[in-house]
Design a protein around this motif. Structure first.
Motif, PDB file in Angstrom:
ATOM      1  N   ARG A 152       0.834  -1.215   0.000  1.00  0.00           N
ATOM      2  CA  ARG A 152       0.000   0.000   0.000  1.00  0.00           C
ATOM      3  C   ARG A 152       0.861   1.254   0.000  1.00  0.00           C
ATOM      4  NH1 ARG A 152      -2.244   0.898   5.643  1.00  0.00           N
ATOM      5  NH2 ARG A 152      -0.026   1.434   5.812  1.00  0.00           N
ATOM      6  N   ASP A 153       1.850   1.300   0.880  1.00  0.00           N
ATOM      7  CA  ASP A 153       2.693   2.482   1.011  1.00  0.00           C
ATOM      8  C   ASP A 153       3.524   2.715  -0.256  1.00  0.00           C
ATOM      9  OD1 ASP A 153       1.670   2.583   3.552  1.00  0.00           O
ATOM     10  OD2 ASP A 153       3.500   1.898   4.550  1.00  0.00           O
ATOM     11  N   TRP A 154       4.008   1.641  -0.851  1.00  0.00           N
ATOM     12  CA  TRP A 154       4.816   1.771  -2.066  1.00  0.00           C
ATOM     13  C   TRP A 154       3.981   2.375  -3.196  1.00  0.00           C
ATOM     14  CZ3 TRP A 154       4.790   0.156  -7.111  1.00  0.00           C
ATOM     15  CH2 TRP A 154       6.000   0.257  -7.809  1.00  0.00           C
ATOM     16  N   VAL A 155       2.771   1.872  -3.387  1.00  0.00           N
ATOM     17  CA  VAL A 155       1.910   2.403  -4.447  1.00  0.00           C
ATOM     18  C   VAL A 155       1.594   3.870  -4.179  1.00  0.00           C
ATOM     19  CG1 VAL A 155      -0.347   2.224  -5.561  1.00  0.00           C
ATOM     20  CG2 VAL A 155       0.940   0.148  -5.017  1.00  0.00           C
ATOM     21  N   HIS A 156       1.274   4.191  -2.931  1.00  0.00           N
ATOM     22  CA  HIS A 156       0.956   5.580  -2.589  1.00  0.00           C
ATOM     23  C   HIS A 156       2.114   6.519  -2.919  1.00  0.00           C
ATOM     24  CE1 HIS A 156      -0.745   8.947  -0.344  1.00  0.00           C
ATOM     25  NE2 HIS A 156       0.447   9.108   0.205  1.00  0.00           N
ATOM     26  N   ASP A 185      -7.109   3.577  -9.962  1.00  0.00           N
ATOM     27  CA  ASP A 185      -5.827   3.106 -10.479  1.00  0.00           C
ATOM     28  C   ASP A 185      -4.869   2.757  -9.342  1.00  0.00           C
ATOM     29  OD1 ASP A 185      -6.752   3.620 -13.116  1.00  0.00           O
ATOM     30  OD2 ASP A 185      -6.241   5.738 -12.859  1.00  0.00           O
ATOM     31  N   PHE A 186      -4.819   3.588  -8.311  1.00  0.00           N
ATOM     32  CA  PHE A 186      -4.014   3.275  -7.136  1.00  0.00           C
ATOM     33  C   PHE A 186      -4.417   1.908  -6.572  1.00  0.00           C
ATOM     34  CE2 PHE A 186      -3.244   7.753  -7.368  1.00  0.00           C
ATOM     35  CZ  PHE A 186      -2.144   8.058  -6.578  1.00  0.00           C
ATOM     36  N   GLN A 187      -5.731   1.716  -6.431  1.00  0.00           N
ATOM     37  CA  GLN A 187      -6.208   0.482  -5.806  1.00  0.00           C
ATOM     38  C   GLN A 187      -5.961  -0.733  -6.693  1.00  0.00           C
ATOM     39  OE1 GLN A 187      -6.544   1.738  -3.095  1.00  0.00           O
ATOM     40  NE2 GLN A 187      -7.463   3.747  -3.404  1.00  0.00           N
ATOM     41  N   TRP A 224     -11.421   2.205  -2.560  1.00  0.00           N
ATOM     42  CA  TRP A 224     -10.331   1.708  -1.735  1.00  0.00           C
ATOM     43  C   TRP A 224     -10.299   0.195  -1.908  1.00  0.00           C
ATOM     44  CZ3 TRP A 224     -14.655   4.184   0.339  1.00  0.00           C
ATOM     45  CH2 TRP A 224     -15.494   3.455   1.189  1.00  0.00           C
ATOM     46  N   TYR A 225      -9.616  -0.526  -1.055  1.00  0.00           N
ATOM     47  CA  TYR A 225      -9.624  -1.987  -1.179  1.00  0.00           C
ATOM     48  C   TYR A 225      -9.521  -2.617   0.197  1.00  0.00           C
ATOM     49  CZ  TYR A 225      -4.419  -2.025  -0.788  1.00  0.00           C
ATOM     50  OH  TYR A 225      -3.114  -1.884  -0.388  1.00  0.00           O
ATOM     51  N   ARG A 239      -4.541   5.320  -2.162  1.00  0.00           N
ATOM     52  CA  ARG A 239      -4.682   6.728  -2.555  1.00  0.00           C
ATOM     53  C   ARG A 239      -4.688   7.626  -1.324  1.00  0.00           C
ATOM     54  NH1 ARG A 239      -4.665  11.487  -2.974  1.00  0.00           N
ATOM     55  NH2 ARG A 239      -6.196  12.802  -4.030  1.00  0.00           N
ATOM     56  N   HIS A 240      -5.649   7.382  -0.410  1.00  0.00           N
ATOM     57  CA  HIS A 240      -5.726   8.150   0.837  1.00  0.00           C
ATOM     58  C   HIS A 240      -5.014   7.331   1.907  1.00  0.00           C
ATOM     59  CE1 HIS A 240      -8.512  10.965  -0.994  1.00  0.00           C
ATOM     60  NE2 HIS A 240      -9.215   9.949  -1.422  1.00  0.00           N
ATOM     61  N   ASN A 241      -3.712   7.401   1.903  1.00  0.00           N
ATOM     62  CA  ASN A 241      -2.910   6.512   2.725  1.00  0.00           C
ATOM     63  C   ASN A 241      -2.710   7.063   4.129  1.00  0.00           C
ATOM     64  OD1 ASN A 241      -1.307   4.420   3.510  1.00  0.00           O
ATOM     65  ND2 ASN A 241       0.543   5.180   2.530  1.00  0.00           N
ATOM     66  N   ASP A 242      -3.829   7.281   4.802  1.00  0.00           N
ATOM     67  CA  ASP A 242      -3.791   7.593   6.217  1.00  0.00           C
ATOM     68  C   ASP A 242      -5.073   7.037   6.814  1.00  0.00           C
ATOM     69  OD1 ASP A 242      -5.608   9.325   5.150  1.00  0.00           O
ATOM     70  OD2 ASP A 242      -4.615  11.163   5.792  1.00  0.00           O
TER      71      ASP A 242
END
Length: 298
Positions: A152-156, A185-187, A224-225, A239-242
């Motif tokens: 997740r963090d890498w994609v973000h 696309d992020f997900q 999201w996923y 995408r919303h990585n928090d």
């Protein structure tokens, strides 16, 4: 915490067209539903200025649950302008997204049979093309939450957000190559890399408003996923990585192809799009969002 979610979406059609909509809240939220969640499918008459004239006419519709358990609505949209609208209030526990650092992944042979499909390639998630890439990037990570969070963090961090790059044909490999996209696309990329590490991952659509955070602009549906760890589905968002508050679930599937908010079997021109999700008090009054512009008095 009470969250009101609402939308008003309008299409113009040149001829009668069959349509399917996934716009209800997910059936798993029934116990938390306080009011609403009725989808109105209407034909409206417009003046030349686009103003609605007269009373809208209700369009007959039927409902069914798809193979993923989502609540779907099907109808024949007549030629002219149609409107899809709904509002719902749900009770939320007020907690941010869970961080389960000790969550473990199960060996594939121990996964529930219905979960196995979320390890396989799908329309936008080409798992069969990412095995070596995923192992090179994440083979080092400890199984379970640590590995899922690392993906997740890498994609973000590696993918830039830009609405102008949206296109319906973009796959995970396109996102990996271009390093730019929108929420879906992020997900898709994160889901694909996660599945390659034998962690089931599924795509999610719903509402994600600016709750307990500064105002970020006009509302929209969000993607999201979820990953399957410790025998249950857990929220991830590349995408919303928090850790966010107030996600309101609408539908889940293998990827965006399974959970399109509307599908038209013919041409349908989107002419109006409004979506919002916000916290309300017990009287139904919208609570203020820091940084949101105040409306001018009428």
């Amino acid at each position: 915490m009470l969250i009101q979610s609402e939308f008003d979406i309008q299409f113009r059609l040149s001829y009668p067209t069959a349509m399917v909509a996934l716009l209800h809240l997910h059936p798993s939220l029934e116990a938390d539903l306080q009011s609403g969640n009725h989808l109105f499918v209407e034909q409206i008459q417009e003046a030349g200025s686009g103003q609605i004239t007269g009373e809208p006419m209700l369009i007959p519709s039927t409902e069914y649950h798809d193979s993923f358990g989502n609540r779907c609505t099907r109808f024949i949209a007549p030629a002219g302008t149609i409107r899809l609208k709904a509002s719902a209030v749900t009770l939320d526990d007020g907690l941010p997204d869970q961080i389960a650092a000790d969550a473990q992944q199960a060996p594939v042979e121990n996964l529930p049979s219905e979960v196995l499909q979320f390890l396989l390639p799908s329309r936008y998630c080409e798992v069969d093309r990412f095995g070596a890439i995923s192992n090179d990037l994440f083979g080092w990570a400890s199984p379970g939450w640590s590995k899922a969070a690392a993906i997740r963090d890498w994609v973000h961090n590696k993918v830039a957000f830009n609405y102008q790059t949206a296109r319906p044909t973009k796959t995970a490999m396109d996102v990996y190559t271009e390093r730019i996209g929108v929420c879906r696309d992020f997900q898709h990329l994160a889901i694909t890399l996660t599945r390659c590490q034998n962690i089931p991952a599924r795509y999610v659509t719903g509402y994600l408003g600016d709750i307990n955070r500064p105002y970020s602009g006009a509302g929209d549906f969000s993607a999201w996923y979820e990953v399957f760890l410790d025998g249950k589905w857990m929220t991830m968002d590349a995408r919303h990585n928090d850790s966010r508050h107030g996600r309101v679930l609408m539908a889940t599937g293998r990827d965006a192809a399974d959970v399109a908010i509307t599908t038209s079997f013919g041409d349908a021109y989107l002419s109006h799009f409004y979506v919002d999700s916000f916290e309300v008090d017990e009287s139904g009054k919208k609570l203020p969002i820091p940084g949101m512009p105040e409306l001018a008095p009428a």
